[in-house]
Design a protein around this motif. Structure first.
Motif, PDB file in Angstrom:
ATOM      1  N   ALA A 243      -6.155   3.288-125.038  1.00 36.13           N
ATOM      2  CA  ALA A 243      -5.017   3.458-124.131  1.00 36.13           C
ATOM      3  C   ALA A 243      -3.923   2.439-124.431  1.00 36.13           C
ATOM      4  O   ALA A 243      -2.728   2.784-124.487  1.00 36.13           O
ATOM      5  CB  ALA A 243      -5.483   3.328-122.683  1.00 36.13           C
ATOM      6  N   LEU A 244      -4.323   1.179-124.624  1.00 36.87           N
ATOM      7  CA  LEU A 244      -3.323   0.149-124.910  1.00 36.87           C
ATOM      8  C   LEU A 244      -2.622   0.431-126.233  1.00 36.87           C
ATOM      9  O   LEU A 244      -1.392   0.289-126.343  1.00 36.87           O
ATOM     10  CB  LEU A 244      -4.001  -1.220-124.949  1.00 36.87           C
ATOM     11  CG  LEU A 244      -3.063  -2.432-124.893  1.00 36.87           C
ATOM     12  CD1 LEU A 244      -2.301  -2.463-123.578  1.00 36.87           C
ATOM     13  CD2 LEU A 244      -3.858  -3.721-125.076  1.00 36.87           C
ATOM     14  N   ALA A 245      -3.387   0.848-127.234  1.00 35.78           N
ATOM     15  CA  ALA A 245      -2.790   1.183-128.526  1.00 35.78           C
ATOM     16  C   ALA A 245      -1.827   2.363-128.395  1.00 35.78           C
ATOM     17  O   ALA A 245      -0.753   2.377-129.011  1.00 35.78           O
ATOM     18  CB  ALA A 245      -3.889   1.510-129.538  1.00 35.78           C
ATOM     19  N   LEU A 246      -2.202   3.356-127.598  1.00 35.42           N
ATOM     20  CA  LEU A 246      -1.325   4.510-127.373  1.00 35.42           C
ATOM     21  C   LEU A 246       0.003   4.091-126.768  1.00 35.42           C
ATOM     22  O   LEU A 246       1.077   4.553-127.187  1.00 35.42           O
ATOM     23  CB  LEU A 246      -2.012   5.505-126.435  1.00 35.42           C
ATOM     24  CG  LEU A 246      -2.956   6.527-127.058  1.00 35.42           C
ATOM     25  CD1 LEU A 246      -3.718   7.261-125.964  1.00 35.42           C
ATOM     26  CD2 LEU A 246      -2.181   7.525-127.912  1.00 35.42           C
TER      27      LEU A 246
ATOM     28  N   ALA B 294      -7.492  -8.720-120.280  1.00 38.18           N
ATOM     29  CA  ALA B 294      -6.377  -9.273-119.503  1.00 38.18           C
ATOM     30  C   ALA B 294      -5.378  -9.973-120.420  1.00 38.18           C
ATOM     31  O   ALA B 294      -4.153  -9.866-120.225  1.00 38.18           O
ATOM     32  CB  ALA B 294      -6.910 -10.235-118.451  1.00 38.18           C
ATOM     33  N   THR B 295      -5.894 -10.693-121.416  1.00 33.69           N
ATOM     34  CA  THR B 295      -5.007 -11.369-122.368  1.00 33.69           C
ATOM     35  C   THR B 295      -4.150 -10.368-123.126  1.00 33.69           C
ATOM     36  O   THR B 295      -2.935 -10.563-123.307  1.00 33.69           O
ATOM     37  CB  THR B 295      -5.833 -12.210-123.352  1.00 33.69           C
ATOM     38  OG1 THR B 295      -6.615 -13.163-122.629  1.00 33.69           O
ATOM     39  CG2 THR B 295      -4.927 -12.939-124.341  1.00 33.69           C
ATOM     40  N   LEU B 296      -4.764  -9.274-123.572  1.00 28.82           N
ATOM     41  CA  LEU B 296      -4.018  -8.242-124.292  1.00 28.82           C
ATOM     42  C   LEU B 296      -2.961  -7.595-123.402  1.00 28.82           C
ATOM     43  O   LEU B 296      -1.829  -7.359-123.840  1.00 28.82           O
ATOM     44  CB  LEU B 296      -4.979  -7.166-124.810  1.00 28.82           C
ATOM     45  CG  LEU B 296      -5.821  -7.504-126.033  1.00 28.82           C
ATOM     46  CD1 LEU B 296      -6.728  -6.331-126.379  1.00 28.82           C
ATOM     47  CD2 LEU B 296      -4.938  -7.858-127.221  1.00 28.82           C
ATOM     48  N   VAL B 297      -3.319  -7.324-122.162  1.00 29.51           N
ATOM     49  CA  VAL B 297      -2.370  -6.685-121.246  1.00 29.51           C
ATOM     50  C   VAL B 297      -1.183  -7.601-120.971  1.00 29.51           C
ATOM     51  O   VAL B 297      -0.020  -7.171-121.018  1.00 29.51           O
ATOM     52  CB  VAL B 297      -3.064  -6.291-119.923  1.00 29.51           C
ATOM     53  CG1 VAL B 297      -2.030  -5.846-118.889  1.00 29.51           C
ATOM     54  CG2 VAL B 297      -4.064  -5.170-120.168  1.00 29.51           C
ATOM     55  N   VAL B 298      -1.462  -8.881-120.690  1.00 26.01           N
ATOM     56  CA  VAL B 298      -0.375  -9.834-120.422  1.00 26.01           C
ATOM     57  C   VAL B 298       0.531  -9.967-121.641  1.00 26.01           C
ATOM     58  O   VAL B 298       1.767  -9.973-121.518  1.00 26.01           O
ATOM     59  CB  VAL B 298      -0.952 -11.207-120.021  1.00 26.01           C
ATOM     60  CG1 VAL B 298       0.145 -12.264-119.983  1.00 26.01           C
ATOM     61  CG2 VAL B 298      -1.627 -11.114-118.656  1.00 26.01           C
ATOM     62  N   ALA B 299      -0.057 -10.052-122.822  1.00 26.76           N
ATOM     63  CA  ALA B 299       0.740 -10.173-124.044  1.00 26.76           C
ATOM     64  C   ALA B 299       1.598  -8.930-124.269  1.00 26.76           C
ATOM     65  O   ALA B 299       2.781  -9.032-124.649  1.00 26.76           O
ATOM     66  CB  ALA B 299      -0.175 -10.402-125.243  1.00 26.76           C
ATOM     67  N   THR B 300       1.034  -7.752-124.012  1.00 27.98           N
ATOM     68  CA  THR B 300       1.780  -6.508-124.215  1.00 27.98           C
ATOM     69  C   THR B 300       2.907  -6.372-123.208  1.00 27.98           C
ATOM     70  O   THR B 300       4.029  -5.986-123.558  1.00 27.98           O
ATOM     71  CB  THR B 300       0.836  -5.295-124.115  1.00 27.98           C
ATOM     72  OG1 THR B 300      -0.255  -5.467-125.021  1.00 27.98           O
ATOM     73  CG2 THR B 300       1.575  -4.013-124.459  1.00 27.98           C
ATOM     74  N   VAL B 301       2.630  -6.677-121.942  1.00 26.31           N
ATOM     75  CA  VAL B 301       3.669  -6.615-120.913  1.00 26.31           C
ATOM     76  C   VAL B 301       4.789  -7.604-121.228  1.00 26.31           C
ATOM     77  O   VAL B 301       5.983  -7.279-121.101  1.00 26.31           O
ATOM     78  CB  VAL B 301       3.072  -6.903-119.521  1.00 26.31           C
ATOM     79  CG1 VAL B 301       4.180  -7.118-118.485  1.00 26.31           C
ATOM     80  CG2 VAL B 301       2.168  -5.761-119.085  1.00 26.31           C
TER      81      VAL B 301
ATOM     82  N   VAL C  40       5.831  -1.394-117.047  1.00 26.06           N
ATOM     83  CA  VAL C  40       5.204  -0.724-115.905  1.00 26.06           C
ATOM     84  C   VAL C  40       4.153   0.261-116.391  1.00 26.06           C
ATOM     85  O   VAL C  40       3.056   0.366-115.813  1.00 26.06           O
ATOM     86  CB  VAL C  40       6.265  -0.010-115.044  1.00 26.06           C
ATOM     87  CG1 VAL C  40       5.598   0.847-113.969  1.00 26.06           C
ATOM     88  CG2 VAL C  40       7.206  -1.016-114.410  1.00 26.06           C
ATOM     89  N   LEU C  41       4.451   0.979-117.464  1.00 30.43           N
ATOM     90  CA  LEU C  41       3.505   1.949-118.014  1.00 30.43           C
ATOM     91  C   LEU C  41       2.225   1.266-118.475  1.00 30.43           C
ATOM     92  O   LEU C  41       1.128   1.799-118.268  1.00 30.43           O
ATOM     93  CB  LEU C  41       4.142   2.708-119.177  1.00 30.43           C
ATOM     94  CG  LEU C  41       3.204   3.637-119.961  1.00 30.43           C
ATOM     95  CD1 LEU C  41       2.579   4.675-119.039  1.00 30.43           C
ATOM     96  CD2 LEU C  41       3.949   4.314-121.107  1.00 30.43           C
ATOM     97  N   VAL C  42       2.349   0.095-119.087  1.00 31.51           N
ATOM     98  CA  VAL C  42       1.156  -0.618-119.554  1.00 31.51           C
ATOM     99  C   VAL C  42       0.237  -0.938-118.378  1.00 31.51           C
ATOM    100  O   VAL C  42      -0.975  -0.686-118.430  1.00 31.51           O
ATOM    101  CB  VAL C  42       1.547  -1.909-120.298  1.00 31.51           C
ATOM    102  CG1 VAL C  42       0.312  -2.774-120.558  1.00 31.51           C
ATOM    103  CG2 VAL C  42       2.229  -1.570-121.619  1.00 31.51           C
ATOM    104  N   VAL C  43       0.806  -1.474-117.318  1.00 30.84           N
ATOM    105  CA  VAL C  43       0.001  -1.829-116.149  1.00 30.84           C
ATOM    106  C   VAL C  43      -0.599  -0.575-115.509  1.00 30.84           C
ATOM    107  O   VAL C  43      -1.803  -0.509-115.209  1.00 30.84           O
ATOM    108  CB  VAL C  43       0.841  -2.607-115.125  1.00 30.84           C
ATOM    109  CG1 VAL C  43       0.021  -2.876-113.861  1.00 30.84           C
ATOM    110  CG2 VAL C  43       1.335  -3.913-115.732  1.00 30.84           C
ATOM    111  N   ALA C  44       0.256   0.439-115.313  1.00 30.00           N
ATOM    112  CA  ALA C  44      -0.229   1.680-114.688  1.00 30.00           C
ATOM    113  C   ALA C  44      -1.224   2.404-115.584  1.00 30.00           C
ATOM    114  O   ALA C  44      -2.239   2.931-115.106  1.00 30.00           O
ATOM    115  CB  ALA C  44       0.951   2.595-114.373  1.00 30.00           C
ATOM    116  N   GLY C  45      -0.947   2.431-116.876  1.00 26.12           N
ATOM    117  CA  GLY C  45      -1.827   3.128-117.804  1.00 26.12           C
ATOM    118  C   GLY C  45      -3.203   2.499-117.887  1.00 26.12           C
ATOM    119  O   GLY C  45      -4.219   3.199-117.889  1.00 26.12           O
ATOM    120  N   VAL C  46      -3.241   1.164-117.942  1.00 26.73           N
ATOM    121  CA  VAL C  46      -4.533   0.476-117.967  1.00 26.73           C
ATOM    122  C   VAL C  46      -5.291   0.731-116.666  1.00 26.73           C
ATOM    123  O   VAL C  46      -6.490   1.019-116.663  1.00 26.73           O
ATOM    124  CB  VAL C  46      -4.330  -1.031-118.195  1.00 26.73           C
ATOM    125  CG1 VAL C  46      -5.617  -1.801-117.911  1.00 26.73           C
ATOM    126  CG2 VAL C  46      -3.883  -1.296-119.624  1.00 26.73           C
TER     127      VAL C  46
END
Length: 226
Positions: A138-141, A77-84, A97-103
């Motif tokens: 996925a996040l790295a992609l 969750a920390t990584l996703v929030v930081a990336t978004v 949006v892609l980060v949230v949808a992709g995860v």
């Protein structure tokens, strides 16, 4: 509506190559899933790799635990929030949006596959494919796709960047999972391929939906001006 169009989540120059890679990755997922469906023991290749990597001692065990944490709920969750947040600061809302949808799509796909394949480890834990490896890859992609668009890389350079980033991320998390005994090596390969199959498709869908919304808004604006 006027102005520059929003940058695509899946750069046009990469669509063909990543599409082909996604198809190949999906085939690997299916083949491994069929081979290990219902199994609760490592395969021959798994056993050889596991014997060389499993049970690492300090300080590498601490490194493996820290890497594993990045795939746990709090770390992920920390990584996703930081990336978004980074995407929004760079004014790339479509990438956010892609980060949230992709995860979401990656986690959902791995969960579904775990139940369909039914491979277990340590007395009943579903193991195929590795969700940690799939998430981290996925996040790295998605970060690599954003970088490719920002740097305006061509097909060859962009594809190499995306694949190299996915390989490094998948190898790091995959090593941690095998070293900690949480997954068989083929689970890790399945997780890596899951990310390669899901993210290009999700990025394409996000682009299509975003373009459709822009067209609808532009049409509504023209009707209001009449």
């Amino acid at each position: 509506m006027t102005g520059r169009p929003a940058p695509a989540g899946l750069p046009p120059s990469l669509r063909v190559w990543l599409g082909l890679i996604a198809v190949l990755a999906a085939l690997v997922i299916v083949v491994l899933g069929v081979l290990y469906a219902g199994h609760s023991e490592p395969g021959r290749v798994d056993a050889r790799i596991w014997a060389a990597v499993d049970g690492v001692g300090p300080p590498w065990r601490q490194v493996a635990l820290a890497t594993d944490f990045l795939g746990e709920p709090v770390g992920a969750a920390t990584l996703v929030v930081a990336t978004v947040t980074g995407c929004l600061l760079l004014r790339r809302p479509r990438a956010a949006v892609l980060v949230v949808a992709g995860v979401g799509m990656t986690v959902g796909t791995t969960t579904l596959l775990k139940h369909l394949v039914g491979r277990t480890i340590h007395g009943g834990y579903l193991s195929y494919p590795s969700g940690h490896t799939a998430f981290f890859t996925a996040l790295a992609l998605m970060v690599a796709l954003l970088a490719t668009g920002r740097l305006c890389l061509g097909r060859t350079a962009g594809t190499l960047l995306v694949l190299a980033t996915a390989l490094v991320a998948g190898a790091a998390m995959g090593w941690a999972q095998v070293a900690l005994g949480a997954h068989y090596p083929t689970d890790v390969l399945g997780g890596w391929c899951t990310a390669l199959a899901v993210i290009p498709a999700t990025a394409w869908l996000v682009d299509r939906m975003a373009d459709w919304l822009v067209d609808r808004m532009a049409g509504a604006g023209r009707r209001q001006r009449r």
